[in-house]
Scaffold this active site. Structure first.
Site, PDB file in Angstrom:
ATOM      1  N   GLY A 253       2.801   4.163  18.314  1.00 31.46           N
ATOM      2  CA  GLY A 253       2.656   3.115  17.502  1.00 31.46           C
ATOM      3  C   GLY A 253       4.178   3.254  16.759  1.00 31.46           C
ATOM      4  O   GLY A 253       4.582   4.066  16.529  1.00 31.46           O
TER       5      GLY A 253
ATOM      6  N   THR B 211       4.489   9.611  12.582  1.00 28.22           N
ATOM      7  CA  THR B 211       2.946   8.900  12.567  1.00 28.22           C
ATOM      8  C   THR B 211       2.646   8.906  11.189  1.00 28.22           C
ATOM      9  O   THR B 211       2.747   9.679  10.251  1.00 28.22           O
ATOM     10  CB  THR B 211       2.083  10.024  13.346  1.00 28.22           C
ATOM     11  OG1 THR B 211       0.840   9.447  13.263  1.00 28.22           O
ATOM     12  CG2 THR B 211       2.087  11.469  12.986  1.00 28.22           C
TER      13      THR B 211
ATOM     14  N   ASP C  88      -0.409   9.033  10.267  1.00 28.25           N
ATOM     15  CA  ASP C  88      -1.495   9.962   9.914  1.00 28.25           C
ATOM     16  C   ASP C  88      -0.897  11.336   9.565  1.00 28.25           C
ATOM     17  O   ASP C  88      -1.757  11.928   9.169  1.00 28.25           O
ATOM     18  CB  ASP C  88      -2.127   9.982  11.264  1.00 28.25           C
ATOM     19  CG  ASP C  88      -2.881   8.808  11.570  1.00 28.25           C
ATOM     20  OD1 ASP C  88      -3.077   7.758  10.808  1.00 28.25           O
ATOM     21  OD2 ASP C  88      -3.459   8.754  12.738  1.00 28.25           O
TER      22      ASP C  88
ATOM     23  N   ARG D 292     -17.267  -7.554  -7.372  1.00 28.66           N
ATOM     24  CA  ARG D 292     -17.712  -6.907  -6.071  1.00 28.66           C
ATOM     25  C   ARG D 292     -17.406  -5.463  -5.825  1.00 28.66           C
ATOM     26  O   ARG D 292     -16.959  -4.785  -6.921  1.00 28.66           O
ATOM     27  CB  ARG D 292     -17.243  -7.708  -4.992  1.00 28.66           C
ATOM     28  CG  ARG D 292     -17.473  -9.161  -4.923  1.00 28.66           C
ATOM     29  CD  ARG D 292     -17.083 -10.107  -3.816  1.00 28.66           C
ATOM     30  NE  ARG D 292     -17.499 -11.510  -3.995  1.00 28.66           N
ATOM     31  CZ  ARG D 292     -17.017 -12.434  -3.195  1.00 28.66           C
ATOM     32  NH1 ARG D 292     -16.297 -12.017  -2.460  1.00 28.66           N
ATOM     33  NH2 ARG D 292     -17.707 -13.618  -3.057  1.00 28.66           N
TER      34      ARG D 292
ATOM     35  N   GLY E 155      -6.032   6.164  10.619  1.00 30.13           N
ATOM     36  CA  GLY E 155      -6.348   7.460  10.486  1.00 30.13           C
ATOM     37  C   GLY E 155      -7.535   7.874  11.484  1.00 30.13           C
ATOM     38  O   GLY E 155      -8.744   7.737  11.292  1.00 30.13           O
ATOM     39  N   ARG E 156      -7.120   8.280  12.561  1.00 32.58           N
ATOM     40  CA  ARG E 156      -8.001   8.710  13.837  1.00 32.58           C
ATOM     41  C   ARG E 156      -8.737   9.896  13.693  1.00 32.58           C
ATOM     42  O   ARG E 156      -9.962  10.092  13.295  1.00 32.58           O
ATOM     43  CB  ARG E 156      -7.505   8.605  15.048  1.00 32.58           C
ATOM     44  CG  ARG E 156      -8.179   8.897  16.267  1.00 32.58           C
ATOM     45  CD  ARG E 156      -7.769   8.738  17.657  1.00 32.58           C
ATOM     46  NE  ARG E 156      -7.362   7.586  18.017  1.00 32.58           N
ATOM     47  CZ  ARG E 156      -7.850   6.663  18.875  1.00 32.58           C
ATOM     48  NH1 ARG E 156      -9.217   7.282  19.293  1.00 32.58           N
ATOM     49  NH2 ARG E 156      -7.222   5.513  19.094  1.00 32.58           N
TER      50      ARG E 156
ATOM     51  N   LEU F 174      -0.394  -3.909   8.486  1.00 36.46           N
ATOM     52  CA  LEU F 174       0.182  -3.942   7.266  1.00 36.46           C
ATOM     53  C   LEU F 174       0.930  -2.682   6.898  1.00 36.46           C
ATOM     54  O   LEU F 174       1.862  -2.865   6.206  1.00 36.46           O
ATOM     55  CB  LEU F 174      -0.412  -4.714   6.342  1.00 36.46           C
ATOM     56  CG  LEU F 174      -0.969  -6.206   6.658  1.00 36.46           C
ATOM     57  CD1 LEU F 174      -1.961  -6.775   5.614  1.00 36.46           C
ATOM     58  CD2 LEU F 174       0.476  -6.923   6.575  1.00 36.46           C
TER      59      LEU F 174
END
Length: 406
Positions: free
Chosen positions: A34, A176, A178, A213, A221-222, A324
């Site tokens: 990515g 990365t 993450d 709300r 974040g895998r 984003l």
């Protein structure tokens, strides 16, 4: 056209202005996986660091796909997969996000039959996935790449490690969102991803509060929940669901209703990692596995919002930040780290060092063996940074922690 002829053609793109007999190198550079903000400044800084010493830099386009898809007998194929880099070419690329070299999740050692290039199909024997590392090595040899600088996460760098094991001089740069590559406290892209997330969380407060709300914000974040955790910590979100801890929705609903009632504007905010699981459930996966064995993630935020609404009866603002977080220009921290990582990697390459990865450890720039990427991915230190009972960041001790609390 033979490999010898196009090799001369590629060299013609470069301007050699060096002392007679001076030793020069051709450095290959690529970006894989990515995209993140900071890749273009990193590429530019490598070029700027070595070009005045007479070295050449050649960009390999679309990550490891360049080594798989280059047909050495086809000049057009070579031109499609490579980008000679000079000061003129990279002069302004640091002003934008993304990567001018483009990227992919190609893994030449794990190629599906349907993805084998036409000119290699007669070599795709046996069961898939097919391993075309021999071809990748041939491409690097014919391109006369003396050192290779891959910029990527643990998947991209795992193939860099494979090439190192095959004898290719590799100096890796970790990136990365993450921030989960072993061996370094920091990966390019993480700061900007957190900065973007904090900004969007604050912006969502106006709509969430106006309608009284609960906002559910899904973040990338895998396997590591650090992006969700740190973004919630800095944005003052009420709760944070991370990849490392399954979420009991009924308990979370009770906590969020308490948060909403305690807020004068009568709303609450919870972040959730895309790799998080709801208690008793599984990861939200879709599509086929990629070349590194991963399927696409996403959708846990929507499921969590639906479950919370059914329990609480309160309206939800469900927002997936997705791309984003990785779009646009880098913040100043990512710009600084990307530039310094590039300078370090370029120096290691020209000094003849190999099998290294540049890194930040305890606030200090250093380099480590690329073999650390074999250790898997980093994960949040739950005991030190997270309250598992209240689903929120809880930093037990700041002193002695790295800047990003990993």
């Amino acid at each position: 056209m033979t490999a010898l002829v196009w090799e001369v053609s590629v060299v013609g793109y470069f301007v050699r202005d060096v002392e007679p007999g001076r030793s020069t190198m051709r450095i290959g550079i690529l970006t894989g996986g990515g995209d993140v903000p900071g890749l273009n400044p990193c590429i530019k800084a490598v070029v700027d660091r070595v070009i005045d010493d007479g070295h050449e830099v050649i960009g390999l386009r679309r990550g490891w796909a360049a080594l798989l898809e280059t047909n050495l007998d086809d000049e057009a194929s070579v031109a499609e997969s490579t980008m000679p880099l000079s000061r003129r070419v990279v002069r302004t690329i640091d002003r934008s996000g993304g990567t001018v070299l483009h990227t992919s999740r190609t893994n030449p050692s794990r190629v599906k039959t349907t993805e084998v290039p036409a000119f290699l199909r007669d070599q795709a024997t046996g069961a898939e996935p097919h391993d075309f590392t021999t071809h990748a090595l041939k491409v690097l040899e014919q391109l006369r790449v003396d050192a290779l600088i891959p910029i990527g996460g643990d998947d991209t760098l795992s193939y860099g490690l494979r090439l190192h094991d095959e004898g290719v001089p590799v100096v890796a740069i970790p990136k990365t969102m993450d921030n989960d590559v072993h061996g370094t406290d920091y990966c390019i892209g993480f700061s900007t991803a957190v900065t973007r997330s904090v900004q969007f969380i604050h912006q969502l407060r106006t709509s969430t509060g106006s309608h009284e709300r609960i906002a559910v914000v899904e973040l990338f974040g895998r396997y590591s929940g650090e992006t969700s955790l740190i973004s919630a910590y800095l944005a003052g979100a009420d709760r944070a669901i991370i990849s490392e801890v399954p979420c009991q929705v009924e308990k979370l609903a009770e906590l969020l209703m308490h948060d909403r009632a305690a807020n004068p504007s009568n709303y609450a905010v919870v972040t959730v990692s895309e790799g998080a699981t709801l208690e008793g459930g599984e990861l939200h996966l879709r599509g086929e596995e990629d070349a590194y064995g991963h399927r696409k993630l996403g959708g846990v935020g929507q499921q969590l919002a639906e479950r919370l609404k059914s329990i609480t009866g309160v309206g939800m603002v469900e927002q997936t930040l997705g791309y984003l977080m990785r779009s646009g220009t880098p913040d100043s921290l990512d710009l600084m780290v990307a530039t310094n990582y590039a300078v370090m990697a370029a120096d290691l390459a020209t000094e003849g060092r190999r099998g290294r990865m540049v890194a930040l450890r305890s606030g200090t720039y250093t380099d480590v063996p690329i073999s650390v990427t074999r250790e898997g991915v980093k994960r949040v230190d739950v005991d030190a940074l997270y309250d598992v009972n209240r689903y929120r960041p809880k930093v037990v001790q700041v002193v002695g922690k790295p800047m990003f609390l990993y």
